[in-house]
Design an enzyme around this catalytic site. Sequence first.
Site, PDB file in Angstrom:
ATOM      1  N   ARG A  98       0.809  -0.457   0.004  1.00 20.56           N
ATOM      2  CA  ARG A  98      -0.032   0.156   0.085  1.00 20.56           C
ATOM      3  C   ARG A  98       0.809   0.756  -0.165  1.00 20.56           C
ATOM      4  O   ARG A  98       2.129   1.558   0.643  1.00 20.56           O
ATOM      5  CB  ARG A  98      -0.534   0.262   1.280  1.00 20.56           C
ATOM      6  CG  ARG A  98      -1.412   1.360   1.897  1.00 20.56           C
ATOM      7  CD  ARG A  98      -2.758   1.023   0.415  1.00 20.56           C
ATOM      8  NE  ARG A  98      -4.544   1.791   0.831  1.00 20.56           N
ATOM      9  CZ  ARG A  98      -4.953   1.957   0.314  1.00 20.56           C
ATOM     10  NH1 ARG A  98      -5.136   2.380  -1.142  1.00 20.56           N
ATOM     11  NH2 ARG A  98      -6.368   2.850   0.564  1.00 20.56           N
ATOM     12  N   ASN A 149      -6.072   4.585  -7.125  1.00 20.18           N
ATOM     13  CA  ASN A 149      -7.576   4.957  -6.566  1.00 20.18           C
ATOM     14  C   ASN A 149      -8.819   4.943  -7.975  1.00 20.18           C
ATOM     15  O   ASN A 149      -8.922   3.996  -8.098  1.00 20.18           O
ATOM     16  CB  ASN A 149      -7.724   5.913  -5.796  1.00 20.18           C
ATOM     17  CG  ASN A 149      -8.634   6.877  -4.483  1.00 20.18           C
ATOM     18  OD1 ASN A 149      -9.054   4.998  -4.109  1.00 20.18           O
ATOM     19  ND2 ASN A 149      -8.384   7.938  -3.598  1.00 20.18           N
ATOM     20  N   GLY A 207     -13.994   0.227  -4.815  1.00 22.33           N
ATOM     21  CA  GLY A 207     -14.065   0.624  -3.322  1.00 22.33           C
ATOM     22  C   GLY A 207     -14.284   0.460  -2.667  1.00 22.33           C
ATOM     23  O   GLY A 207     -14.488  -0.202  -2.359  1.00 22.33           O
ATOM     24  N   THR A 222      -3.811  -0.893  -7.255  1.00 24.48           N
ATOM     25  CA  THR A 222      -4.748  -0.084  -7.503  1.00 24.48           C
ATOM     26  C   THR A 222      -3.680   1.394  -7.458  1.00 24.48           C
ATOM     27  O   THR A 222      -2.930   1.788  -6.537  1.00 24.48           O
ATOM     28  CB  THR A 222      -6.223   0.364  -6.717  1.00 24.48           C
ATOM     29  OG1 THR A 222      -7.074   1.657  -6.954  1.00 24.48           O
ATOM     30  CG2 THR A 222      -5.637   1.009  -5.575  1.00 24.48           C
ATOM     31  N   THR A 224      -9.542   0.128  -8.809  1.00 25.36           N
ATOM     32  CA  THR A 224      -8.528  -0.789  -8.541  1.00 25.36           C
ATOM     33  C   THR A 224      -8.931  -2.282  -9.491  1.00 25.36           C
ATOM     34  O   THR A 224      -9.768  -1.827 -10.066  1.00 25.36           O
ATOM     35  CB  THR A 224      -9.389  -1.011  -7.382  1.00 25.36           C
ATOM     36  OG1 THR A 224      -8.905   0.425  -6.323  1.00 25.36           O
ATOM     37  CG2 THR A 224      -9.207  -2.157  -5.973  1.00 25.36           C
TER      38      THR A 224
HETATM   39  N1  GLY Z   1      -8.657   2.873  -2.853  1.00 23.43           N
HETATM   40  C1  GLY Z   1      -9.753   2.175  -2.598  1.00 23.43           C
HETATM   41  C2  GLY Z   1      -9.681   1.202  -1.581  1.00 23.43           C
HETATM   42  O1  GLY Z   1      -7.971   1.371  -1.517  1.00 23.43           O
HETATM   43  O2  GLY Z   1      -9.891   0.732  -1.130  1.00 23.43           O
END
Ligand code: GLY
Length: 587
Positions: A121, A418, A491, A416, A398
């Site tokens: 992340r 986002n 999302g 992703t 994503t």
């Molecule tokens: N950007 C969406 C998530 O990580 O949940």
Amino acid sequence: MDKAPQRQIKGTRLKRRSESLSAIALTLTLFIASPVSGQAILEGERFHPAVATQGMVSTSHTLATDVALQVLKEGGNAIDAAVTAGFALAVTQPRSGNIGGGGFMLIAKGDHSAPEAIDFREKAPAAANETMFQDDNGDVVQNRSRFTHLAAGVPGTVAGLAMALERHGTLSLKQALAPAIKLARDGFTVPQRFTDGLEQARPRLERWPATRSTFYKRDGSAYQPGETFRQPKLANTLQRIAEKGVDGFYQGKTADLIVKEMERHGGLITKADLSAYEPVVRSPVHGTYRGYDIYSMSPPSSGGTHIVQILNILEGFPIRESGHNTADTIHWMAEAMKLAYADRSQYLGDTDYVEVPLAGLTSKSYAETLRKDISSEQARPASDIGPGQPAAYESPETTHFSVVDKWGNAVSNTYTINFSYGSGITVEGAGFLLNNEMDDFSAKPGVPNAYGLIGGEANKVEPGKRMLSSMSPTIMKKQGKNFLVTGSPGGSRIITTTLQVILNVIDHDMNIQTAVSAPRVHHQWLPDELRIEQGISGDTIRLLEDRGHTVVTNSAMGAIQSIMVGEDGTLYGGADPRRSTSSAKGY
Ligand code: GLY
């Protein structure tokens, strides 16, 4: 006074009807299906999975599926194939495939060793702070966390994919990057979805000269279906990674280009942020559902925690007997989803920074307490629900792809930038888009992010912290063997999408393609709306409205990419038809 009994009668009637329908369905299933539920390929079924015996790949883009499958055919393992797909998607599907973002990879080896998660992340830059998305009055300046250089977290994808390969792969990074470099340099034929995406996002993409020159033609028009799209700058960026490893991204020319991009536009990412970036190996969240083991992503994603929590609540309801997408089943799912998302708002954040009561949230006893407050007749208004009280803190858009190889190794990866095309900002000279993942932090406690998700103190911005995610790469095991490999974009809908595919397989005996294709629903506590996809009947919607749900129809859902492993080892791939480029193939 009259209303409740009336609802009760409707509910009872519905239940009796669905019980008798289930009895008929059960008889038919016993009569025609194979002994393993959901895995028979029956003539007459509307959806058929891809079937293979040696290896299976399911991604959101045919070209990524093809290059990953080739790796499997040439003797590579699932991790080799997954990393190859990850880099290929960064070229063929720039709206979500990426090297400028981050994600999570779940790996469950065929040798039955404990599954492991690689957390790549993005992280907040060192200069980030709690109020950076607020004005002088403390009000959130919404687009600052979405469409400016401040929106970008320090990217994790390159380090994460490299770590997966180093720990479990057999290919070199250079080999895994080769197909992506070729696709970027020689180009690929544009599908309709590629053109449509760039047209839809045009207003926010063409603001940035580097994005305009990378993704549109000189005259400003989008590449049309059938035309060849080349990305020479991205090819050079990928080549530097192939030659120098992760240092070819986090240091040297690419790092210089990222930092210059930041300096020109008031962004925060520095060379120190880039060279300090490290992915983390984590233990996945573990739970059980009706005898199956579930492994899914642990914080900083909320995905695994809430999938397990919702499944724990639903385990106490007769989902199978009620049937797929009946009003009863949807009602129970929605009530359980609301409770989980309320807890998410309060408790979830990066466990390197905050304590999260994971054991409490995923315990069967907490689910039992929550379940007792669910009425089968009446929806609880979101305003009556707040975060619950799980057992004390332990003392201490994503894209997803799934791969299984001939040794039984399984990889479930979601990554992703986002939004579609992330921040919309391309790094000048490097040819890739930057994420806008900083919007997944709570810009201010109680103020919703782009997905309407509320966050609290646990998810406030802090230097070096990872923003909360919903990404839920998930692997289910049956008697210790990998059984279902799944995950989704979408999302806030990632969690509920993944959940429903699990229910479709376990409770509703669907083959994996049917499970992936079936209409879905979503509730996230706030806004207090039950979102329903096309394909759920008007009668069902009326029954749900009678119970007090505010139903929003024609909602979009994530596109899930899944693989199911049969008891005899046969592989069944289910690619989501919600994306026209989705593709599951095996050999
Ligand atoms: N950007 C969406 C998530 O990580 O949940």
